[in-house]
Design a protein around this motif. Sequence first.
Motif, PDB file in Angstrom:
ATOM      1  N   ARG A 177     -15.842 133.789  96.617  1.00 50.70           N
ATOM      2  CA  ARG A 177     -15.760 133.207  95.276  1.00 50.70           C
ATOM      3  C   ARG A 177     -15.942 131.694  95.291  1.00 50.70           C
ATOM      4  O   ARG A 177     -15.260 130.958  94.574  1.00 50.70           O
ATOM      5  CB  ARG A 177     -14.423 133.549  94.619  1.00 50.70           C
ATOM      6  N   GLY A 178     -16.859 131.248  96.167  1.00 51.93           N
ATOM      7  CA  GLY A 178     -17.108 129.813  96.257  1.00 51.93           C
ATOM      8  C   GLY A 178     -16.010 129.053  96.961  1.00 51.93           C
ATOM      9  O   GLY A 178     -16.026 127.822  96.987  1.00 51.93           O
ATOM     10  N   ALA A 179     -15.033 129.767  97.542  1.00 55.79           N
ATOM     11  CA  ALA A 179     -13.838 129.201  98.184  1.00 55.79           C
ATOM     12  C   ALA A 179     -12.875 128.593  97.163  1.00 55.79           C
ATOM     13  O   ALA A 179     -11.925 127.910  97.543  1.00 55.79           O
ATOM     14  CB  ALA A 179     -14.178 128.181  99.271  1.00 55.79           C
ATOM     15  N   TYR A 180     -13.082 128.850  95.881  1.00 58.47           N
ATOM     16  CA  TYR A 180     -12.164 128.369  94.844  1.00 58.47           C
ATOM     17  C   TYR A 180     -11.062 129.420  94.689  1.00 58.47           C
ATOM     18  O   TYR A 180     -11.095 130.268  93.791  1.00 58.47           O
ATOM     19  CB  TYR A 180     -12.915 128.143  93.529  1.00 58.47           C
ATOM     20  N   LEU A 181     -10.074 129.359  95.581  1.00 58.19           N
ATOM     21  CA  LEU A 181      -9.075 130.416  95.702  1.00 58.19           C
ATOM     22  C   LEU A 181      -7.646 129.919  95.546  1.00 58.19           C
ATOM     23  O   LEU A 181      -6.703 130.692  95.662  1.00 58.19           O
ATOM     24  CB  LEU A 181      -9.218 131.101  97.068  1.00 58.19           C
ATOM     25  N   GLY A 182      -7.478 128.619  95.287  1.00 57.20           N
ATOM     26  CA  GLY A 182      -6.144 128.044  95.176  1.00 57.20           C
ATOM     27  C   GLY A 182      -5.638 128.013  93.745  1.00 57.20           C
ATOM     28  O   GLY A 182      -6.242 128.580  92.833  1.00 57.20           O
TER      29      GLY A 182
ATOM     30  N   ALA B 133     -13.027 127.697 108.305  1.00 56.30           N
ATOM     31  CA  ALA B 133     -13.328 128.187 109.651  1.00 56.30           C
ATOM     32  C   ALA B 133     -12.220 127.918 110.643  1.00 56.30           C
ATOM     33  O   ALA B 133     -12.130 128.590 111.670  1.00 56.30           O
ATOM     34  CB  ALA B 133     -14.630 127.552 110.153  1.00 56.30           C
ATOM     35  N   GLY B 134     -11.352 126.928 110.376  1.00 56.64           N
ATOM     36  CA  GLY B 134     -10.278 126.593 111.298  1.00 56.64           C
ATOM     37  C   GLY B 134      -9.103 127.548 111.191  1.00 56.64           C
ATOM     38  O   GLY B 134      -9.216 128.655 110.652  1.00 56.64           O
ATOM     39  N   ASP B 135      -7.950 127.111 111.677  1.00 56.83           N
ATOM     40  CA  ASP B 135      -6.798 128.004 111.732  1.00 56.83           C
ATOM     41  C   ASP B 135      -6.307 128.438 110.356  1.00 56.83           C
ATOM     42  O   ASP B 135      -5.706 129.510 110.222  1.00 56.83           O
ATOM     43  CB  ASP B 135      -5.658 127.338 112.505  1.00 56.83           C
ATOM     44  N   ALA B 136      -6.524 127.628 109.326  1.00 54.67           N
ATOM     45  CA  ALA B 136      -6.127 128.051 107.978  1.00 54.67           C
ATOM     46  C   ALA B 136      -6.810 129.352 107.600  1.00 54.67           C
ATOM     47  O   ALA B 136      -6.212 130.233 106.969  1.00 54.67           O
ATOM     48  CB  ALA B 136      -6.456 126.958 106.965  1.00 54.67           C
ATOM     49  N   GLY B 137      -8.073 129.492 107.997  1.00 50.09           N
ATOM     50  CA  GLY B 137      -8.816 130.717 107.703  1.00 50.09           C
ATOM     51  C   GLY B 137      -8.280 131.931 108.414  1.00 50.09           C
ATOM     52  O   GLY B 137      -8.588 133.074 108.040  1.00 50.09           O
ATOM     53  N   GLY B 138      -7.463 131.705 109.468  1.00 50.37           N
ATOM     54  CA  GLY B 138      -6.868 132.833 110.169  1.00 50.37           C
ATOM     55  C   GLY B 138      -5.965 133.672 109.290  1.00 50.37           C
ATOM     56  O   GLY B 138      -5.812 134.876 109.515  1.00 50.37           O
TER      57      GLY B 138
ATOM     58  N   TYR C 234     -10.239 126.351  99.161  1.00 48.52           N
ATOM     59  CA  TYR C 234      -9.608 126.821 100.399  1.00 48.52           C
ATOM     60  C   TYR C 234     -10.489 126.372 101.550  1.00 48.52           C
ATOM     61  O   TYR C 234     -11.690 126.652 101.568  1.00 48.52           O
ATOM     62  CB  TYR C 234      -9.523 128.342 100.347  1.00 48.52           C
ATOM     63  N   GLY C 235      -9.906 125.663 102.507  1.00 50.42           N
ATOM     64  CA  GLY C 235     -10.695 125.102 103.597  1.00 50.42           C
ATOM     65  C   GLY C 235     -10.712 123.588 103.504  1.00 50.42           C
ATOM     66  O   GLY C 235     -10.187 122.983 102.555  1.00 50.42           O
ATOM     67  N   PRO C 236     -11.327 122.925 104.487  1.00 53.92           N
ATOM     68  CA  PRO C 236     -11.235 121.464 104.588  1.00 53.92           C
ATOM     69  C   PRO C 236     -12.169 120.691 103.673  1.00 53.92           C
ATOM     70  O   PRO C 236     -12.048 119.476 103.579  1.00 53.92           O
ATOM     71  CB  PRO C 236     -11.597 121.206 106.057  1.00 53.92           C
ATOM     72  N   ARG C 237     -13.120 121.355 103.005  1.00 57.21           N
ATOM     73  CA  ARG C 237     -14.097 120.641 102.185  1.00 57.21           C
ATOM     74  C   ARG C 237     -13.739 120.679 100.710  1.00 57.21           C
ATOM     75  O   ARG C 237     -13.360 121.727 100.176  1.00 57.21           O
ATOM     76  CB  ARG C 237     -15.495 121.262 102.350  1.00 57.21           C
ATOM     77  N   ALA C 238     -13.889 119.551 100.047  1.00 55.55           N
ATOM     78  CA  ALA C 238     -13.851 119.519  98.587  1.00 55.55           C
ATOM     79  C   ALA C 238     -15.220 119.927  98.079  1.00 55.55           C
ATOM     80  O   ALA C 238     -16.233 119.371  98.499  1.00 55.55           O
ATOM     81  CB  ALA C 238     -13.493 118.128  98.091  1.00 55.55           C
ATOM     82  N   LEU C 239     -15.251 120.900  97.178  1.00 54.73           N
ATOM     83  CA  LEU C 239     -16.525 121.494  96.764  1.00 54.73           C
ATOM     84  C   LEU C 239     -16.766 121.376  95.263  1.00 54.73           C
ATOM     85  O   LEU C 239     -17.536 122.133  94.694  1.00 54.73           O
ATOM     86  CB  LEU C 239     -16.568 122.971  97.191  1.00 54.73           C
ATOM     87  N   GLY C 240     -16.112 120.389  94.640  1.00 53.13           N
ATOM     88  CA  GLY C 240     -16.337 120.175  93.217  1.00 53.13           C
ATOM     89  C   GLY C 240     -15.159 120.575  92.353  1.00 53.13           C
ATOM     90  O   GLY C 240     -15.251 120.530  91.126  1.00 53.13           O
ATOM     91  N   ALA C 241     -14.033 120.959  92.982  1.00 53.61           N
ATOM     92  CA  ALA C 241     -12.828 121.253  92.222  1.00 53.61           C
ATOM     93  C   ALA C 241     -11.788 120.147  92.377  1.00 53.61           C
ATOM     94  O   ALA C 241     -11.070 119.828  91.440  1.00 53.61           O
ATOM     95  CB  ALA C 241     -12.239 122.592  92.668  1.00 53.61           C
TER      96      ALA C 241
END
Length: 608
Positions: A366-371, A335-340, A421-428
């Motif tokens: 895709r669950g934000a698993y984009l890196g 949601a922050g500037d990275a998402g821009g 992608y984003g500030p949260r670790a989501l299990g990756a």
Amino acid sequence: MIILGISAYYHDSAAALLNDGEIVAAAQEERFTRRKHDARFPGHAVRACLEAGQVDLDQVDYVVFFEKPFIKFERLLETYVQFAPLGFRSFRMAIPLWIKEKLFQKTTIKAALAELYPGQAPRHDLLFSEHHLSHAASAFFPSPFDRALVLTMDGVGEWATTTAAIGRDNRLAIHREIHFPNSLGLLYSAFTYYCGFRVNSGEYKLMGLAPYGEPRYADLIRERLIDVKPDGSFRLDQRYFNYCTGLTMTNRRFDRLFGGRPRAPESPLEQRHMDLAASVQAVTEDVVLGLARSLRQETGEKNLCLAGGVALNCVANGKLERAGIFERIWIQPAAGDAGGALGAALYAHYCHLDRRRRPESPDSMRGAYLGPEFSAEEIESRLRAKGAIFSVMSERELIATTARELADGHVVGWFQGRMEYGPRALGARSILGDPRDRDMQTTLNLKIKFRESFRPFAPAVLEEQAGDWFARSLVSPYMLLVDGVNQSRLKSSGDSGAIGLDRLKEERSQIPAVTHVDNSARVQTVGPNAHPRFYHLLREFRRQTGCPVLINTSFNIRGEPIVATPEDAYRCFMGTEMDRLAIGNCWLVKADQDPARARDYRAEFELD
């Protein structure tokens, strides 16, 4: 049609790649440079995204920057003129930097891309979105809605600090705006600064501190600092702030209003700071809910999308969801500037190029698993090069072993698949623990993360069992909603009478390590599709223990970006009191490692 989005030059630089509207990859520059909130041109992130898409720069149709530098410069100049002569010191420091680096960003970006890919260039000229349109696009276009109200709130973009847009199919139009210096994000950041935390970094600490206090100053904030109008808009009394004219967020008038100078970073927290945190959190929630109610009535839209830094306030998000103002809410995980970066690319694809949109369910992130991710061969080779001692297991054996070790009280580093992608670790890129262990919160904070003791941890829970453990059966895959722990899971001993940080000692529920002092939790629900391995680990932990919940915190120490590579993970593993490490199918036990590989590397990072 291949589009590369870029955000840079303020904080949280990032890149994102689209191929015919599909999100192929997205990543933040900090993960590669190991410099938290890195604002520099995201060269490493650009390269990672193009590699994920298997394209070179000369195959990219458009590169899109997330905001318009000239409009931002106009805002700076007008602000300095409006507040002259008070803003001269800030003006003197900012203008040379703008003239040298920031004003002519088109040339700067082209030069940076040419250095990355010599002799190559995108097929079309560079495009520029607007800051809040980029935020809005990042929220609406990946959402499952064909139409929605899109609310974006942050510190400031060019001029806007809050925008309401209407998204319909492949169109996005600004409906209403609030302009600088009136900013809910900057109000929150002012209290972040005043309570001794770093602006643009420590706001989540203030949110975590709030439940330890009482909102004793909330009425004072409403009376003196913010004037909220019936339509939900607001104005800030600039006599109490310094961000327009100086190098700090607040001034002496602010100090006198709240009874003292700003807290020095790392100094002891007093009850007053906790009460201030609780107060600005309460006011923030009221403003967000007021805006939402007004805009729902005004527009008639039933769905809401959120982005901008304020959308990372998961406590406010949870209250907004429970208020039932909108039928459905979707929040951009970056949601922050990275998402821009992602939003700029999406805005170009749908609005500039007028491409057809087909909303996906539940969303296209895709669950934000984009890196980046690493093959089994790469992981094993990199670990051997670091001198790591490991065994290789089948997936079934790895999951069973990890669940057993967690149930035995061990802390496990978990590095699997594509980076978030984003500030949260989501299990990756996560550190995992047993939430039933009442000492685990303290252990993780002090011995693994090396951070303040008051900070809470989030639970990851099997999606199908969320309602058994938390108050509502929310679908919250991005850890962006706070919910209450289910009454049936709470301890019946009642209030112990403890106040402030002494409340940490209370055992509040059956999962005390993820239950905050107000019996809330920042919930991540995990389904079977986005990250199957993490889902199956939770299922196995439930099979072994009866509990479908794990502590999930980011894989890093304080001040460090989340780990990006196997080498990063191994260094963090060896530099902390973490017990076990699972990277792909490789399993590492701390006692098996060469002690000479251990290194305390905390001094390499600035405290956040």
